[in-house]
Scaffold this active site. Structure first.
Site, PDB file in Angstrom:
ATOM      1  N   ASP A  48       6.007  -1.152   2.718  1.00  0.00           N
ATOM      2  CA  ASP A  48       7.284  -0.933   3.406  1.00  0.00           C
ATOM      3  C   ASP A  48       8.372  -0.536   2.430  1.00  0.00           C
ATOM      4  OD1 ASP A  48       5.845  -1.615   5.586  1.00  0.00           O
ATOM      5  OD2 ASP A  48       6.670  -3.634   5.750  1.00  0.00           O
ATOM      6  N   GLU A  89      -1.726 -10.230   3.988  1.00  0.00           N
ATOM      7  CA  GLU A  89      -1.661 -10.827   2.625  1.00  0.00           C
ATOM      8  C   GLU A  89      -2.129 -12.281   2.592  1.00  0.00           C
ATOM      9  OE1 GLU A  89       0.835  -9.098   4.095  1.00  0.00           O
ATOM     10  OE2 GLU A  89       0.295  -7.272   3.003  1.00  0.00           O
ATOM     11  N   ASP A 139      -2.635  -4.990   9.315  1.00  0.00           N
ATOM     12  CA  ASP A 139      -1.319  -5.177   8.705  1.00  0.00           C
ATOM     13  C   ASP A 139      -1.091  -6.672   8.456  1.00  0.00           C
ATOM     14  OD1 ASP A 139       1.133  -4.204   7.795  1.00  0.00           O
ATOM     15  OD2 ASP A 139       2.116  -4.498   9.723  1.00  0.00           O
TER      16      ASP A 139
END
Ligand SMILES: *[C@@H]1O[C@H](CO)[C@@H](O)[C@H](O)[C@H]1NC(C)=O
Ligand SMILES: *[C@@H]1O[C@H](CO)[C@@H](O)[C@H](O)[C@H]1NC(C)=O
Ligand SMILES: *[C@@H]1O[C@H](CO)[C@@H](O)[C@H](O)[C@H]1NC(C)=O
Ligand SMILES: *[C@@H]1O[C@H](CO)[C@@H](O)[C@H](O)[C@H]1NC(C)=O
Ligand SMILES: *[C@@H]1O[C@H](CO)[C@@H](O)[C@H](O)[C@H]1NC(C)=O
Ligand SMILES: *[C@@H]1O[C@H](CO)[C@@H](O)[C@H](O)[C@H]1NC(C)=O
Ligand SMILES: *[C@@H]1O[C@H](CO)[C@@H](O)[C@H](O)[C@H]1NC(C)=O
Ligand SMILES: *[C@@H]1O[C@H](CO)[C@@H](O)[C@H](O)[C@H]1NC(C)=O
Ligand SMILES: CC(=O)N[C@H]1CO[C@H](CO)[C@@H](O)[C@@H]1O
Length: 851
Positions: free
Chosen positions: A548, A432, A429
């Site tokens: 999300d 990025e 997670d």
């Protein structure tokens, strides 16, 4: 015209006034390049490109370029425009291995390359029709150190798709549309913005003899892709990048699924998933302790809703440090007991890992990583720091030599099956990478010293002397500057490339490293990695969820277009949404609909934020009923779904298709984004309007069968409205011409499902015939050797003949109990088997039609 263009023109005017006698001819800014030294062989073309006049729109012109055109396969044309010195950054082969060039003769190629020397431009045409697919004469090429522009003409209102990751319309807008590529944490998946992943590939569907083709720009650079029309109405698509080269792959199709396959061959075939990953999965950020989590498992069981996989979000960690458990709320012995009981019931456990490694002197993971030189560094050799869940963190440099070994060792030791947490997969997670340090000032008192990039990073590693922090062409990153809320782009990686060039690869490198570690942990067993951030080719190693989103009807609908783009166009078959939505409170009716919708998408996980109320399916009677019904159907279809995953892994065949992939000349299908084909046989048409109990959907001209009732439904190429769709229902149709292998019964786990026999449902097409395929293997080995079966079923309606042929290498006790032929007009006609699927070499079987 941008401000800098205005300034440039003004400067030229001033110069022109004062130096008029020097300038012989009027200067045309940005006149592009001229091709010289053209050398053409049977399967290639090379040329030199020289700058025609100085442009310097945003940065330094690169005066000398080299053009390379390769006829790589009959359906793939590669066009590379790189700097003659080959210093400009190109994506590392270790991150994205390039496909091999088969050097086919241009005479045999489905695509042709036409060169225009001055000003340099090129066209790609389809050989069979002469149609122009790509034409860069729309604007001169600009190739600067920190800005590259390439524009192609397109047919007006072209049918363009892809260019993920985004939450916009599936068929992309053709005017005033900008797609930015810069991987960023993007809560609430904002429309019209860059999201977590970058897949610079588009499909252009023209229909009829013109077919479909694809265009992939192999570039990790930050960029804006603009789709627009000029004031005089000319349609174009334009790449505006902050660096990199022009590395284009043209994929001929002409069949849309053919483009999907050709694309998968460029970026890599998707990883085959373990069978269990197709089971239903539950997660939540904010589960307070292990006892609560055990209750979730027990409550699913009590509600009779099959739960296959339990997930752990960051709650399980101690102080949010990777490779730790919270000793109070998630103590290791209790966690081990939980995992053992899950495994005893054939259930699975997956936990999250974040890339930000706590910068704490006595944290073992940090110490060992530091000893291996595994982290990104500032110029003075100190660790580059940021803020993440754990607090002040350092970041793995996935390109450093010791990083993989360190990461694998951490995974092997912490997730040790005997002494640690015996997980079945990992979730990467915030990759990025997301940095909670939004600007340069948040690390009170411990700023990183400025770093000067290496003066010559080396071939393909990036030009020296660029402004890596504030390039003057600013992409429309919704987080602001390119360094905002992520790793500073002026950080140098261990291989001397810089984050400026490799930013969009961070998540895919983390997922890939994690895959490698899991494979080392269980050699020969298919790893399962779920990643938030992706790049072209990530499907080779990982699954993805759509980020999300929110518990809204709008985001429920958005999942369909995201699914279509990822699975059909980005070679990422294992995708799905956070079912019932991540942020905010899920409402009962919406969650019931989403439970059903998710059951027909490949990756099926319910997940919610810490701030959102609990939304496990058992919490509302209607949602529980919907989940039971849909999971029952999904599990009976599990081998059909598994077969679609296998075909995707085998040759890139899309497991999910938009309707226009199948009905290529039916213009009514081109913009449909609320229905999808799951494999070749099933059309899913969920209720999509807020709180609605009816749905109007499109049924192409064909024969269809209601999946739930087996009734024949004639598609007329028009809309069908179904009223009174219960909260627990989702319209699903079987396409005529398909054969669907179904397990006779569902089960509480996928392991149970695997023991059930099959019933084979024949759905005759308009011509009375049908076919389908069933793939079987052990569900977990990377290399199954010869132990697999691929059975092709065919039905000849005229002769009433049913055949099953193919490869029968997988030994199983499971049999086909019955063959059901739909469409008798008087309900199903049945003829009994049974026969074994294991061991035999193929057979043919007569079905006598009984009315
Ligand atoms: C661009 O400008 C430089 C001087 O700044 C000059 O040397 C060069 O010849 C120019 N190139 C072209 C193609 O006009
Ligand atoms: C194709 O041609 C290139 C350049 O001539 C060569 O390097 C490559 O090995 C060839 N590939 C095949 C498959 O023949
Ligand atoms: C599209 O073009 C129009 C002019 O034709 C222009 O006003 C608009 O800004 C352009 N949109 C984008 C996103 O570039
Ligand atoms: C599980 O169900 C019991 C009984 O209904 C309930 O008291 C408990 O709160 C539930 N726990 C969770 C985590 O769902
Ligand atoms: C599946 O679970 C339900 C309860 O959730 C139980 O009644 C049933 O016996 C289970 N089925 C099998 C085959 O274990
Ligand atoms: C896993 O645990 C066992 C038993 O404690 C130990 O022998 C083994 O070395 C451990 N493996 C790793 C990689 O830590
Ligand atoms: C990156 O550039 C910015 C702006 O020049 C500077 O403040 C910062 O210190 C640099 N960071 C590193 C790590 O070099
Ligand atoms: C599958 O069919 C075979 C042959 O009829 C039968 O022996 C077996 O019990 C069946 N399996 C299950 C799980 O029902
Ligand atoms: C993409 C999308 O639907 N975004 C929405 C996510 O949810 C928030 C809150 O409901 C909306 O504001 C966004 O538009």
């Amino acid at each position: 015209m941008s401000l800098s263009q205005v300034l440039r023109v003004l400067t030229l005017l001033v110069l022109g006034a004062t130096t008029a006698s020097v300038l012989a001819a009027p200067v045309t800014p940005c006149a592009g390049y001229q091709a010289t030294n053209v050398l053409q062989g049977d399967s290639y073309l090379v040329a030199d490109l020289a700058l025609a006049s100085n442009c310097s729109l945003y940065s330094q012109d690169i005066p000398n370029l080299r053009l390379l055109v390769e006829y790589q396969t009959e359906t793939r044309l590669h066009v590379l425009i790189e700097d003659a010195d080959r210093n400009v950054y190109q994506v590392q082969e270790r991150v994205l291995p390039r496909p091999s060039n088969q050097n086919i003769s241009s005479a045999r190629a489905a695509l042709r390359f036409n060169l225009v020397k001055s000003p340099f431009s090129f066209q790609v045409t389809r050989a069979s029709t002469g149609e122009v697919l790509f034409d860069t004469s729309a604007a001169p090429l600009i190739f600067e150190s920190q800005y590259v522009r390439l524009r192609t003409r397109l047919p007006k209102n072209a049918n363009l798709y892809g260019l993920g990751e985004h939450s916009d319309d599936f068929r992309l807008p053709t005017t005033n549309y900008r797609r930015t590529f810069w991987n960023a944490e993007s809560p609430f998946i904002p429309r019209g913005q860059n999201l977590y992943g970058s897949h610079p590939v588009y499909f252009d569907h023209r229909g009829g003899a013109s077919g479909t083709h694809g265009v992939f720009l192999l570039s990790a650079s930050g960029m804006d892709v603009v789709i627009n029309q000029t004031e005089s109405g000319d349609q174009y698509l334009e790449y505006n990048t902050i660096g990199g080269v022009v590395d284009l792959y043209f994929l001929a199709g002409p069949d849309p699924s053919g483009v999907s396959k050709q694309y998968a061959q460029v970026v890599g075939l998707p990883a085959m998933v373990p069978y269990w990953t197709l089971g239903f999965q539950q997660c939540k950020y904010g589960w307070p302790n292990v006892d609560h989590v055990a209750q979730v498992v027990a409550n699913y069981s009590a509600a009779g809703i099959p739960l296959e996989v339990l997930w752990g979000d960051i709650d399980y960690m101690n102080a949010h440090e990777d490779f730790s458990v919270d000793p109070t709320n998630f103590p290791l012995p209790k966690m081990q007991a939980l995992v053992s009981s899950l495994h005893a019931n054939n259930q699975r456990y997956v936990v999250i890992l974040d890339p930000g490694i706590h910068y704490r002197a006595d944290y073992g993971t940090f110490q060992r990583g530091a000893a291996q030189n595994a982290f990104l560094k500032a110029a003075d050799g100190s660790w580059y720091r940021g803020l993440q869940w754990a607090g002040e963190v350092v970041w793995p440099d996935w390109l450093a030599e010791g990083t993989q070994d360190w990461w694998t060792a951490e995974i092997l030791s912490f997730f040790n099956a005997s002494s640690g947490l015996d997980v079945d997969g990992l979730w990467t997670d915030m990759d990025e990478a997301s940095n909670m340090c939004g600007d340069t000032a948040c690390l009170n008192g411990s700023p990183n010293p400025p770093q000067s990039p290496p003066s010559s990073p080396g071939p393909l590693r990036g030009l020296p002397n660029r402004d890596l922090f504030h390039p003057s062409y600013r992409i429309a990153n919704h987080r602001g500057d390119i360094s905002a809320s992520t790793l500073y782009t002026n950080i140098t990686n261990a291989d001397l490339t810089s984050q400026y060039d490799t930013h969009n690869l961070y998540g895919t490198m983390m997922a890939s490293a994690t895959y490698t570690s899991l494979l080392a942990r269980r050699p020969g067993i298919r790893p399962f990695v779920l990643t938030r951030s992706t790049f072209a080719g990530t499907g080779r190693r990982a699954a993805h969820w759509f980020g999300d989103n929110a518990s809204t009807w709008a985001d429920y609908r958005a999942t369909i277009r995201q699914l279509l783009a990822f699975a059909a166009m980005h070679a990422m078959p294992m995708v799905g949404s956070d079912v019932c939505g991540f942020n905010a409170a899920a409402e009962e009716h919406m969650c019931a609909r989403w439970a059903a919708l998710g059951a027909f998408q490949p990756f099926y996980r319910n997940h919610a934020d810490i701030s959102a109320p609990s939304q496990e399916f058992y919490r509302w009677p209607i949602v529980a009923a919907s989940a039971r019904k849909s999971i029952d159907a999904r599990y009976r279809l599990l081998d059909y779904i598994y077969t679609t995953m296998h075909l995707a892994a085998k040759d890139g065949t899309p497991n999910v298709k938009p309707l226009w992939f199948v009905y290529q000349s039916d213009v009514n299908t081109y913009a449909i984004q609320t229905q999808w084909m799951l494999g070749d046989a099933l059309l899913i048409s969920p209720v999509v309007d807020d709180e609605a109990q009816s749905v109007t959907f499109y049924l192409p001209e064909d024969v269809w069968y209601d999946f739930w009732t087996w009734e024949t439904v004639t598609g007329t190429g028009g809309s069908v409205t179904v009223d009174g769709v219960a909260w627990t229902d989702i319209p699903v149709h079987i396409k005529g011409g398909s054969i669907l292998p179904l397990r006779v019964k569902s089960g509480n786990t996928t392991a149970e499902v695997r023991r059930e026999n099959f019933t084979v449902v024949v759905a005759p097409g308009v011509d009375g015939n049908a076919e389908g395929v069933l793939y079987l293997d052990d569900g977990q080995s990377v290399d199954v050797g010869r132990e697999w079966s691929e059975v092709v079923f065919t039905w000849d309606g005229g002769e009433g003949r049913f055949e099953a042929k193919g490869v029968f290498g997988f030994a199983t006790d499971v049999v086909v109990e019955s063959v059901v032929v739909l469409g008798g007009g008087q309900g199903p006609r049945t003829k009994m088997g049974p026969w074994g699927l294991g061991g035999s070499l193929g057979f043919s079987f007569e079905v006598i039609i009984e009315n």
